[in-house]
Design an enzyme around this catalytic site. Structure first.
Site, PDB file in Angstrom:
ATOM      1  N   LYS A   1       3.473   0.946  -2.699  1.00  0.00           N
ATOM      2  CA  LYS A   1       3.535  -0.434  -2.227  1.00  0.00           C
ATOM      3  C   LYS A   1       2.166  -1.061  -2.050  1.00  0.00           C
ATOM      4  CE  LYS A   1       8.149  -0.372  -0.301  1.00  0.00           C
ATOM      5  NZ  LYS A   1       9.035  -0.774   0.794  1.00  0.00           N
TER       6      LYS A   1
ATOM      7  N   LYS B   1      16.218   3.315 -10.864  1.00  0.00           N
ATOM      8  CA  LYS B   1      17.285   3.423  -9.874  1.00  0.00           C
ATOM      9  C   LYS B   1      17.915   2.067  -9.616  1.00  0.00           C
ATOM     10  CE  LYS B   1      15.216   5.098  -6.296  1.00  0.00           C
ATOM     11  NZ  LYS B   1      15.064   5.638  -4.915  1.00  0.00           N
TER      12      LYS B   1
ATOM     13  N   LYS C   1      18.429  -3.079  -4.576  1.00  0.00           N
ATOM     14  CA  LYS C   1      18.724  -4.432  -4.092  1.00  0.00           C
ATOM     15  C   LYS C   1      17.680  -5.433  -4.552  1.00  0.00           C
ATOM     16  CE  LYS C   1      20.634  -2.645   0.230  1.00  0.00           C
ATOM     17  NZ  LYS C   1      20.383  -2.493   1.672  1.00  0.00           N
TER      18      LYS C   1
END
Length: 365
Positions: free
Chosen positions: A151, A231, A234
Site C-alpha cells: 500500500k 483475487k 470489493k
C-alpha cells in the site's frame, strides 16, 4: 469472568524448535477437514467494515468462521473499525458499514450465543495493548510486512497507522490469549508478528500469552470474474468482476454469464492453463458443497456457456436466504446496535483482566 484457555505452550515451543521454517512453525491446521472438535482453545478473527462481503469473503473466511463456532469452546469475531481508518472514511458511511457488516455476519451464520461478536473500537484495551506491543517491535520488522510494502508503494507514502497496522492486529489476537487464528495464506506474515510478539513479551515479562497457531482454510481463493489472475475484490473497478452476497439473482446471472473463460468449450479444472473456467469450477464446488472432482463430473457433456447456468443456480440457491436475512436485519438497526453492545461487554470481560496483568508486569501499576 474470563473463560479458561487450555493450551500446551511446551508442545508449541518444542514444535517451533524442531521446525525452524516460517511456514512450519505456524502449526497450521486444515480446520475444514477436522472431524473432531479440539478439547480447548480460543479462536479470534476480525473483519473490516468495508461494506457487504463478496463471494470471496464468504467462501474464503466467513463460511469457515461459522464452522469454527462448533469446533472451539471460545470464539471471538470482531468488526475491526480501528483498522479501517488507516484509509480515509466518511463517518456516516463507517457507522452504516459497521451495522451492515454485523447484519452480514449474522445472516451468514455467526451465532452470538456461540461466538462473541463485537466492535473493536468499543474495547479500548485493544489500543492500549497495541501501544505496549509497538514498543517491543522494531522498524525493520514492520517494513518487510506485505501490507506496508504493497500500500505504501502505491501512494509512495503511508500513514503511521498503516505502518503499525500489524501491531494492532497482534494486539487484537493476544488480548484474548487466543490460541488459534483463521487466516489466509497472504496473512501468514502478519500472524508471524503476533507469534513473535507473544514470545518477546513472555521472554521479557514472564509467560502470559499463548503463541497463536494458524488455521488455514481448505477453500481455494475465489478469483475475479473479469481477471482470473487476481483475487475477487470489493475495490475492483469492474462492476462485473465481483459478486456481492446481497446481489439479486439477475445480477448474479449477468455477472456469471459475462465471466471470462477461454476458447475451449469443455469444462476442466486447470488453474494454470484455464484460470477462468477453473474459477467457475471452484465457485460451483464450494457453493454446492462438493469436491472439485464432483463438480467437473457434473459438468461432463456441457460447454462453458451451459455450465455457467449450473454455477449460477448454485450461487443463487446459497445466497438468496443470506440476502433476504441481511435485508431483514438492516431494517432494525437498534437490534444490531444492541447485539454489538452485548458482545462488547462480553469481550471486555475477557480483555480487561489480561490488560491489567500486562500493565502490572510492565510496571504501570
Amino acid at each position: 469472568m474470563a473463560l479458561p484457555v487450555r493450551t500446551n505452550l511446551k508442545h508449541l515451543l518444542c514444535f517451533i524448535q524442531k521446525f525452524n521454517s516460517p511456514k512450519r512453525f505456524l502449526c497450521a491446521e486444515r480446520s475444514a477437514g477436522n472431524k473432531e472438535s479440539p478439547e480447548g482453545g480460543r479462536v479470534f478473527s476480525g473483519i473490516q467494515p468495508t461494506g457487504v462481503p463478496h463471494l470471496g469473503n464468504y467462501l474464503g473466511a466467513l463460511e469457515n468462521w461459522v464452522a469454527l463456532q462448533n469446533q472451539y469452546p471460545s470464539v471471538l469475531y470482531s468488526i475491526v473499525d480501528l483498522h479501517s481508518i488507516t484509509q480515509p472514511q466518511d463517518p456516516a458511511d463507517l457507522r452504516r458499514n459497521i451495522l451492515d457488516m454485523a447484519a452480514s455476519l449474522l445472516a451468514c451464520g455467526i451465532d452470538p450465543e456461540r461466538a462473541i461478536l463485537f466492535q473493536q473500537s468499543q474495547v479500548s484495551e485493544h489500543a492500549e495493548l497495541s501501544w505496549i506491543l509497538g514498543c517491543l517491535t522494531t522498524l525493520p520488522r514492520l517494513r518487510h510486512l506485505p501490507q506496508w510494502k504493497m500500500k505504501s508503494k502505491v501512494k509512495n507514502e503511508g500513514s503511521v497507522g498503516l505502518f503499525t497496522y500489524p501491531v494492532l492486529q497482534a494486539a487484537d489476537i493476544l488480548l484474548y490469549k487466543s490460541t488459534h487464528v483463521p487466516v489466509g495464506e497472504d496473512q501468514i506474515q502478519h500472524l508471524e508478528l503476533a507469534q513473535d510478539l507473544a514470545r518477546i513479551f513472555n521472554g521479557r515479562y514472564g509467560d502470559l500469552f499463548p503463541v497463536p497457531a494458524a488455521l488455514l482454510s481448505s477453500t481455494r481463493k475465489v478469483k475475479s470474474l473479469r481477471d482470473p489472475s487476481s483475487k475477487m475484490s470489493k475495490s475492483d473497478s469492474q462492476a462485473m468482476a465481483t459478486i456481492s452476497i446481497t446481489d439479486s439473482p439477475d445480477d448474479i446471472a449477468l455477472k456469471l454469464r459475462r465471466a471470462v473463460t477461454d476458447f475451449t468449450s469443455e469444462v476442466t479444472f486447470d488453474p494454470e492453463k484455464r484460470p477462468g473456467v477453473s474459477n467457475l469450477v471452484t465457485i460451483h464446488a464450494a457453493m454446492a458443497r462438493m469436491s472439485v472432482e464432483e463438480a467437473v463430473s457434473q459438468a461432463r457433456g456441457l460447454d462453458t456457456f451451459a455450465y455457467k447456468k449450473v454455477v449460477t443456480e448454485a450461487v443463487i440457491q446459497r445466497l438468496t436466504p443470506i440476502r433476504e436475512e441481511i435485508e431483514r436485519l438492516r431494517s432494525d438497526p437498534a437490534h444490531l446496535e444492541g447485539l454489538l453492545a452485548r458482545g462488547t461487554l462480553r469481550a471486555r470481560e475477557l480483555a480487561a483482566p489480561v490488560l491489567r496483568e500486562v500493565r502490572q508486569r510492565v510496571g504501570f501499576c
